[in-house]
Design a protein around this motif. Sequence first.
Motif, mmCIF file in Angstrom:
data_model
loop_
_atom_site.group_PDB
_atom_site.id
_atom_site.type_symbol
_atom_site.label_atom_id
_atom_site.label_comp_id
_atom_site.label_asym_id
_atom_site.label_seq_id
_atom_site.Cartn_x
_atom_site.Cartn_y
_atom_site.Cartn_z
ATOM 1 N N HIS A 137 0.852 -1.184 0.000
ATOM 2 C CA HIS A 137 0.000 0.000 0.000
ATOM 3 C C HIS A 137 0.892 1.240 0.000
ATOM 4 C CE1 HIS A 137 -3.376 2.663 1.221
ATOM 5 N NE2 HIS A 137 -4.130 1.719 0.674
ATOM 6 N N PHE A 138 0.365 2.341 -0.539
ATOM 7 C CA PHE A 138 1.213 3.527 -0.707
ATOM 8 C C PHE A 138 1.485 4.252 0.610
ATOM 9 C CE2 PHE A 138 -3.111 5.031 -1.055
ATOM 10 C CZ PHE A 138 -3.120 6.251 -0.402
ATOM 11 N N ARG A 139 0.761 3.907 1.688
ATOM 12 C CA ARG A 139 1.032 4.527 2.988
ATOM 13 C C ARG A 139 0.596 3.590 4.108
ATOM 14 N NH1 ARG A 139 -3.834 6.245 5.093
ATOM 15 N NH2 ARG A 139 -5.494 6.772 3.610
ATOM 16 N N LYS A 140 0.977 3.915 5.337
ATOM 17 C CA LYS A 140 0.567 3.135 6.498
ATOM 18 C C LYS A 140 -0.916 3.376 6.773
ATOM 19 C CE LYS A 140 4.715 1.577 7.117
ATOM 20 N NZ LYS A 140 5.029 0.169 6.785
ATOM 21 N N LEU A 141 -1.513 2.460 7.559
ATOM 22 C CA LEU A 141 -2.963 2.443 7.704
ATOM 23 C C LEU A 141 -3.396 2.388 9.166
ATOM 24 C CD1 LEU A 141 -3.476 -0.391 5.071
ATOM 25 C CD2 LEU A 141 -3.912 2.038 4.663
ATOM 26 N N THR A 142 -4.568 2.967 9.444
ATOM 27 C CA THR A 142 -5.232 2.701 10.709
ATOM 28 C C THR A 142 -5.865 1.314 10.609
ATOM 29 O OG1 THR A 142 -7.375 3.568 10.014
ATOM 30 C CG2 THR A 142 -5.795 5.160 10.937
ATOM 31 N N TYR A 143 -6.373 0.813 11.716
ATOM 32 C CA TYR A 143 -7.009 -0.509 11.676
ATOM 33 C C TYR A 143 -8.201 -0.509 10.718
ATOM 34 C CZ TYR A 143 -9.594 -4.661 13.041
ATOM 35 O OH TYR A 143 -10.269 -5.858 13.011
ATOM 36 N N GLY A 144 -9.061 0.506 10.815
ATOM 37 C CA GLY A 144 -10.233 0.572 9.938
ATOM 38 C C GLY A 144 -9.842 0.651 8.479
ATOM 39 N N GLU A 145 -8.805 1.435 8.171
ATOM 40 C CA GLU A 145 -8.323 1.543 6.790
ATOM 41 C C GLU A 145 -7.739 0.213 6.320
ATOM 42 O OE1 GLU A 145 -7.077 6.297 6.867
ATOM 43 O OE2 GLU A 145 -5.605 4.740 7.334
ATOM 44 N N ALA A 146 -7.107 -0.524 7.239
ATOM 45 C CA ALA A 146 -6.518 -1.827 6.898
ATOM 46 C C ALA A 146 -7.604 -2.819 6.503
ATOM 47 C CB ALA A 146 -5.710 -2.346 8.076
ATOM 48 N N VAL A 147 -8.688 -2.840 7.283
ATOM 49 C CA VAL A 147 -9.804 -3.744 6.970
ATOM 50 C C VAL A 147 -10.358 -3.441 5.583
ATOM 51 C CG1 VAL A 147 -12.171 -4.355 7.597
ATOM 52 C CG2 VAL A 147 -10.429 -4.109 9.388
ATOM 53 N N ALA A 149 5.649 -5.002 10.072
ATOM 54 C CA ALA A 149 4.571 -5.168 11.039
ATOM 55 C C ALA A 149 3.250 -4.788 10.397
ATOM 56 C CB ALA A 149 4.836 -4.303 12.266
ATOM 57 N N GLY A 150 2.231 -5.624 10.600
ATOM 58 C CA GLY A 150 0.942 -5.363 9.962
ATOM 59 C C GLY A 150 -0.229 -5.727 10.847
ATOM 60 N N TRP A 151 -1.347 -5.042 10.605
ATOM 61 C CA TRP A 151 -2.568 -5.305 11.341
ATOM 62 C C TRP A 151 -3.103 -6.703 11.029
ATOM 63 C CZ3 TRP A 151 -4.057 -2.053 15.047
ATOM 64 C CH2 TRP A 151 -3.754 -0.685 14.948
ATOM 65 N N LEU A 152 -3.735 -7.327 12.059
ATOM 66 C CA LEU A 152 -4.486 -8.563 11.882
ATOM 67 C C LEU A 152 -5.905 -8.343 12.388
ATOM 68 C CD1 LEU A 152 -1.847 -11.245 12.922
ATOM 69 C CD2 LEU A 152 -2.572 -10.618 10.613
ATOM 70 N N ALA A 153 -6.774 -9.305 12.132
ATOM 71 C CA ALA A 153 -8.205 -9.119 12.385
ATOM 72 C C ALA A 153 -8.546 -8.836 13.841
ATOM 73 C CB ALA A 153 -8.970 -10.353 11.902
ATOM 74 N N ASP A 154 -7.764 -9.355 14.783
ATOM 75 C CA ASP A 154 -8.072 -9.150 16.200
ATOM 76 C C ASP A 154 -7.585 -7.800 16.729
ATOM 77 O OD1 ASP A 154 -5.362 -9.719 16.091
ATOM 78 O OD2 ASP A 154 -5.369 -10.871 17.956
ATOM 79 N N GLY A 155 -7.007 -6.978 15.842
ATOM 80 C CA GLY A 155 -6.498 -5.680 16.257
ATOM 81 C C GLY A 155 -5.073 -5.707 16.737
ATOM 82 N N SER A 156 -4.439 -6.879 16.660
ATOM 83 C CA SER A 156 -3.026 -6.969 17.035
ATOM 84 C C SER A 156 -2.152 -6.635 15.827
ATOM 85 C CB SER A 156 -2.685 -8.369 17.540
ATOM 86 O OG SER A 156 -2.805 -9.330 16.495
ATOM 87 N N LYS A 208 -6.121 1.641 17.583
ATOM 88 C CA LYS A 208 -6.552 1.367 16.215
ATOM 89 C C LYS A 208 -6.560 2.609 15.332
ATOM 90 C CE LYS A 208 -9.310 -2.762 17.174
ATOM 91 N NZ LYS A 208 -10.636 -3.425 17.042
ATOM 92 N N LYS A 209 -6.441 3.780 15.944
ATOM 93 C CA LYS A 209 -6.439 5.018 15.163
ATOM 94 C C LYS A 209 -5.040 5.403 14.681
ATOM 95 C CE LYS A 209 -10.482 6.903 17.570
ATOM 96 N NZ LYS A 209 -10.996 8.020 18.423
ATOM 97 N N HIS A 210 -4.033 4.689 15.173
ATOM 98 C CA HIS A 210 -2.662 4.990 14.762
ATOM 99 C C HIS A 210 -2.421 4.534 13.325
ATOM 100 C CE1 HIS A 210 -1.004 5.198 19.169
ATOM 101 N NE2 HIS A 210 -1.774 6.223 18.839
ATOM 102 N N ARG A 211 -1.878 5.427 12.520
ATOM 103 C CA ARG A 211 -1.563 5.096 11.136
ATOM 104 C C ARG A 211 -0.063 4.776 11.058
ATOM 105 N NH1 ARG A 211 -3.928 9.254 8.682
ATOM 106 N NH2 ARG A 211 -5.839 8.151 8.077
ATOM 107 N N LEU A 212 0.293 3.606 11.637
ATOM 108 C CA LEU A 212 1.709 3.257 11.765
ATOM 109 C C LEU A 212 2.077 1.937 11.104
ATOM 110 C CD1 LEU A 212 2.200 4.164 15.546
ATOM 111 C CD2 LEU A 212 2.879 5.525 13.571
ATOM 112 N N TYR A 213 1.098 1.190 10.604
ATOM 113 C CA TYR A 213 1.377 -0.176 10.171
ATOM 114 C C TYR A 213 0.734 -0.495 8.819
ATOM 115 C CZ TYR A 213 2.232 -0.232 15.175
ATOM 116 O OH TYR A 213 2.682 0.078 16.434
ATOM 117 N N GLY A 214 1.227 -1.570 8.227
ATOM 118 C CA GLY A 214 0.606 -2.105 7.022
ATOM 119 C C GLY A 214 -0.479 -3.103 7.417
ATOM 120 N N VAL A 215 -0.793 -4.028 6.530
ATOM 121 C CA VAL A 215 -1.829 -4.999 6.827
ATOM 122 C C VAL A 215 -1.552 -6.321 6.114
ATOM 123 C CG1 VAL A 215 -3.316 -4.219 4.922
ATOM 124 C CG2 VAL A 215 -4.327 -5.432 6.872
ATOM 125 N N TYR A 216 -1.906 -7.410 6.784
ATOM 126 C CA TYR A 216 -1.841 -8.736 6.188
ATOM 127 C C TYR A 216 -3.250 -9.178 5.807
ATOM 128 C CZ TYR A 216 3.018 -9.123 7.588
ATOM 129 O OH TYR A 216 4.372 -8.913 7.728
#
Length: 355
Positions: free
Chosen positions: A268-278, A308-315, A342-350
Motif C-alpha cells: 500500500h502507498f502509505r501506512k494504515l489505521t485498523y479501519g483503513e486496513a480492513v 509489522a501489519g494489522w491482523l483481524a483481532d487488532g493486534s 486502532k487510530k494509529h496510522r503506523l502499520y501495514g496490513v496482512y
Amino acid sequence: MMTPLLLLVLVSGCWADSDFGQNSTDPKYFRTVYIADKESRLGIKIDQPKVVSYRGSNATLPCKFYYKPVPVHAVQTPLKVRIKWTKLTSDYLKQIDVFVSLGNNWKSFGNYQGRVFRENENDASITITDLTLEDYGNYKCEVIEGLDDVTGTVLLDLQGVVFPYFPRLGRYYMNFIEAQKACEDQDAIVASFEQLYDAWRAGMDWCNAGWLSDGSVQYPITKPREPCGGRNTVPGIRSYGYRDHVKDKYDVFCFTSNHKGRFYYLIHFRKLTYGEAVQACIKDGSRIAKVGQMYAAWKLLGYDRCDAGWLADGSVRYPISRPRKRCSESEAAVRFAGFPDKKHRLYGVYCFRNN
C-alpha cells in the motif's frame, strides 16, 4: 438335551503379524464365541496406529479384519459383520458417532455426513475427506459379528502449528468457553496436550499458562528460569491441573493447520489505521488476515516478512522464517507488537484470500 450356552475367553483383538492365510490358527489372533452349536472367529489389525494429514486433504484410517464363520450345518447362513467407527473424546464416557455399516447399508453422522466412505467390503478402513481442524483426534474401529466384537484405535494427526493467544484485554482474561471462541475467531481450535507436547519437543518455550482442549491449564518450558517454575527445575510441560471452566481465567494454546487460500502482505502507498486496513483488504478482494492464518503461513509455508501489519483481532505482528538483523535476529518466530491504538496510522496490513 440342549447344549448349554457357553462364552469362551479371547486373548487379543490385535494381530501379531500380517499373515491372513488359512494357516493363521494361533488362538491369540482370535476371539472365539461358542453359542449352542455355533462358533465364529474374528480378528483385527491396525497397520498404522497414527495417520498424519492436513486440513482440506483426505485421510484413510486403516482397520483390517479377519472373519471366518464356522457353520455347523451346510445350509446355515453366516451373520453379517457390522462396522462401527466412533471418535474418542477427553471425556471417556462420551464418544462421537462417525460411521456405521452393515452389509451394503451404511450411514455417517453429524459433521461427518457426506465425508466418510468405506471402499472395500472386506476391509473396515474408512476415508475421511475434506479434513477440518475438528477432525483431529483418536478414532475407534469396532468390528461386530453376533455377540463377538474386536476393536482398535487410530490417531488422526494434522500437520500444523501451536501458538499461544491472549486477547486485547490482556493476559489471563479468558475462561474455557471464551478460550474456545478466541481460537475459533483466529482460524484455530484449542490445542490438545499431545499437540502442545510436540510443540515443546520442537522447542516451544512460553511462560504463561493456557487452556488445553481437555480442560487442563499448562505451559511449555525449554529454558527453566525463576518466573517459570524455578531455575533449578527440569524442562517440561508445567501443569496447573484441571480448572473450573467458568470461574478460572487464563490464556489459551491454539492449533491451526494448512489453509485453502493465499496469505499475503498488502503493498500500500502509505501506512494504515485498523479501519483503513480492513477496507484495504476488502478492496483487494480479500479479508484482513487472522492470527492463525499468519502462524500457518509462517510455519507450514515458510512465509517471511519484516513488516509489522494489522491482523483481524487488532493486534500487530510479523512472521520471520529467516532470522536476521532488525528482523528477529535470534530466532525464527511470529513477532508480536501488541494491540496498539486502532487510530494509529503506523502499520501495514496482512490479508487472506480464499481459493
